[in-house]
Design a protein around this motif. Structure first.
Motif, PDB file in Angstrom:
ATOM      1  N   ASP A 195     -13.856   3.310  -0.671  1.00  0.00           N
ATOM      2  CA  ASP A 195     -13.498   2.192  -1.634  1.00  0.00           C
ATOM      3  C   ASP A 195     -14.540   1.247  -1.640  1.00  0.00           C
ATOM      4  O   ASP A 195     -14.488   0.283  -0.918  1.00  0.00           O
ATOM      5  CB  ASP A 195     -12.185   1.741  -1.020  1.00  0.00           C
ATOM      6  N   LYS A 249     -12.230  10.897  -1.107  1.00  0.00           N
ATOM      7  CA  LYS A 249     -11.312  10.537  -1.930  1.00  0.00           C
ATOM      8  C   LYS A 249     -12.152   9.259  -2.581  1.00  0.00           C
ATOM      9  O   LYS A 249     -12.237   8.073  -2.203  1.00  0.00           O
ATOM     10  CB  LYS A 249      -9.998   9.842  -1.318  1.00  0.00           C
ATOM     11  N   THR A 283       2.302   3.153  -0.883  1.00  0.00           N
ATOM     12  CA  THR A 283       2.509   2.782   0.494  1.00  0.00           C
ATOM     13  C   THR A 283       2.330   1.349   0.836  1.00  0.00           C
ATOM     14  O   THR A 283       2.532   0.758   1.944  1.00  0.00           O
ATOM     15  CB  THR A 283       1.407   3.557   1.444  1.00  0.00           C
ATOM     16  N   GLY A 330      -8.959   5.051   4.731  1.00  0.00           N
ATOM     17  CA  GLY A 330      -9.827   4.424   4.078  1.00  0.00           C
ATOM     18  C   GLY A 330     -10.326   3.276   5.254  1.00  0.00           C
ATOM     19  O   GLY A 330     -11.427   3.739   6.069  1.00  0.00           O
ATOM     20  N   ARG A 331      -9.919   2.245   5.306  1.00  0.00           N
ATOM     21  CA  ARG A 331     -10.447   1.282   5.963  1.00  0.00           C
ATOM     22  C   ARG A 331     -10.342   1.364   7.614  1.00  0.00           C
ATOM     23  O   ARG A 331     -11.521   0.909   8.039  1.00  0.00           O
ATOM     24  CB  ARG A 331      -9.680  -0.301   5.834  1.00  0.00           C
TER      25      ARG A 331
HETATM   26  O1  C5P Z   1      -7.898   1.416   3.488  1.00  0.00           O
HETATM   27  P1  C5P Z   1      -6.959   2.437   3.598  1.00  0.00           P
HETATM   28  O2  C5P Z   1      -6.787   3.388   4.369  1.00  0.00           O
HETATM   29  O3  C5P Z   1      -5.519   1.462   3.700  1.00  0.00           O
HETATM   30  O4  C5P Z   1      -6.973   3.119   1.756  1.00  0.00           O
HETATM   31  C1  C5P Z   1      -5.855   3.866   1.561  1.00  0.00           C
HETATM   32  C2  C5P Z   1      -6.358   4.324   0.287  1.00  0.00           C
HETATM   33  O5  C5P Z   1      -5.325   5.248  -0.219  1.00  0.00           O
HETATM   34  C3  C5P Z   1      -6.606   3.416  -0.822  1.00  0.00           C
HETATM   35  O6  C5P Z   1      -7.979   3.949  -1.485  1.00  0.00           O
HETATM   36  C4  C5P Z   1      -5.635   3.457  -1.962  1.00  0.00           C
HETATM   37  O7  C5P Z   1      -5.991   3.194  -3.175  1.00  0.00           O
HETATM   38  C5  C5P Z   1      -5.094   5.001  -1.718  1.00  0.00           C
HETATM   39  N1  C5P Z   1      -3.687   5.138  -1.809  1.00  0.00           N
HETATM   40  C6  C5P Z   1      -2.644   4.259  -1.219  1.00  0.00           C
HETATM   41  N2  C5P Z   1      -1.176   4.610  -1.374  1.00  0.00           N
HETATM   42  C7  C5P Z   1      -0.770   5.476  -2.105  1.00  0.00           C
HETATM   43  C8  C5P Z   1      -1.635   6.159  -2.813  1.00  0.00           C
HETATM   44  C9  C5P Z   1      -3.289   5.866  -2.597  1.00  0.00           C
HETATM   45  O8  C5P Z   1      -2.981   3.504  -0.298  1.00  0.00           O
HETATM   46  N3  C5P Z   1       0.443   5.733  -2.437  1.00  0.00           N
END
Ligand code: C5P
Length: 228
Positions: free
Chosen positions: A13, A35, A117, A207-208
């Motif tokens: 991201d 992703k 989530t 992600g983070r």
């Molecule tokens: O940084 P983090 O691990 O929270 O990022 C989660 C990633 O998953 C983000 O790119 C977000 O858009 C994606 N996502 C999510 N919940 C969902 C579907 C996708 O957090 N239900």
């Protein structure tokens, strides 16, 4: 088509493609896929996604499409030239929309986003949904299965129950992963990588926890090790 199992996808991201490439370069040996979400896609366009193919990793294009059947159908057709392995749409777009796109030939695997989530039961109530998260996700899973999607995106908290409802090769993708004491930020329904896999996730999206870590390479390595 690759059979995804115990897989780690890193959510890149970033708005600046240079930052994305720098990060992928560091973690590419420890992740099973990339992703690409809205932030990167909207800022940089389809060609920038094609460029990520140089790492020889599967691409999950997480566009979370949600519109009327004709618009989503045409958008999925436009995505075909990018050739991602996986594409996401919102299940709440409804069966007619989902069926129209699942019938497209030579399409990527299409996974349905169930409940974000970042939402919890109070958020559901606020938008007029009286089901609890578990029953809401179950209902959306049924729609995804009946519409011949290839998988679902959900919280690891619901993965266990979904696993029981689905055929073996149905993808269960779980974002909302936190490894240790990192910040929850905007996520509400989170789980550790290990618990997510135990509950039946085929792919965990992180992600983070990786991208904001002081040592992304080591973090990716550690997460991969815990789910293997
Ligand atoms: O940084 P983090 O691990 O929270 O990022 C989660 C990633 O998953 C983000 O790119 C977000 O858009 C994606 N996502 C999510 N919940 C969902 C579907 C996708 O957090 N239900």
């Amino acid at each position: 088509m690759k059979n995804f199992k115990n897989s780690l996808f890193c959510a890149i991201d970033f708005r600046n493609p240079k930052d994305a490439h720098k990060l992928i370069y560091k973690v590419k040996n420890y992740i099973d896929g990339i992703k690409v979400g809205l932030e990167f896609f909207v800022a940089n366009g389809p060609d920038s996604v094609t460029e990520l193919k140089r790492y020889n990793l599967p691409i999950f294009l997480d566009l979370k499409l949600h519109d009327i059947p004709n618009t989503v159908y045409k958008s999925v057709n436009s995505v075909l030239k990018i050739k991602p392995e996986i594409l996401s749409v919102h299940i709440s777009g409804g069966k007619r929309m989902l069926r129209k796109i699942s019938n497209i030939k030579h399409r990527p695997k299409i996974v349905g986003v169930s409940m974000l989530t970042s939402l919890d039961k109070d958020d559901l109530k606020e938008i007029g949904i009286r089901l609890n998260p578990r029953n809401f996700v179950k209902r959306l899973t049924k729609i995804a299965l009946e519409s011949k999607l290839d998988g679902i995106v959900c919280s690891a908290l619901e993965a266990k129950i979904i696993k029981l409802m689905c055929p073996r090769n149905f993808l269960i993708i779980t974002p909302g992963i936190r490894f240790g004491n990192e910040e929850m930020a905007d996520q509400k329904r989170v789980s550790t990588p290990k618990q997510a896999i135990k509950n039946g996730a085929s792919i965990i999206v992180v992600g983070r926890s990786i991208t904001s870590s002081k040592d992304p390479e080591n973090m990716a390595k550690l997460i991969k090790k815990t789910i293997e």
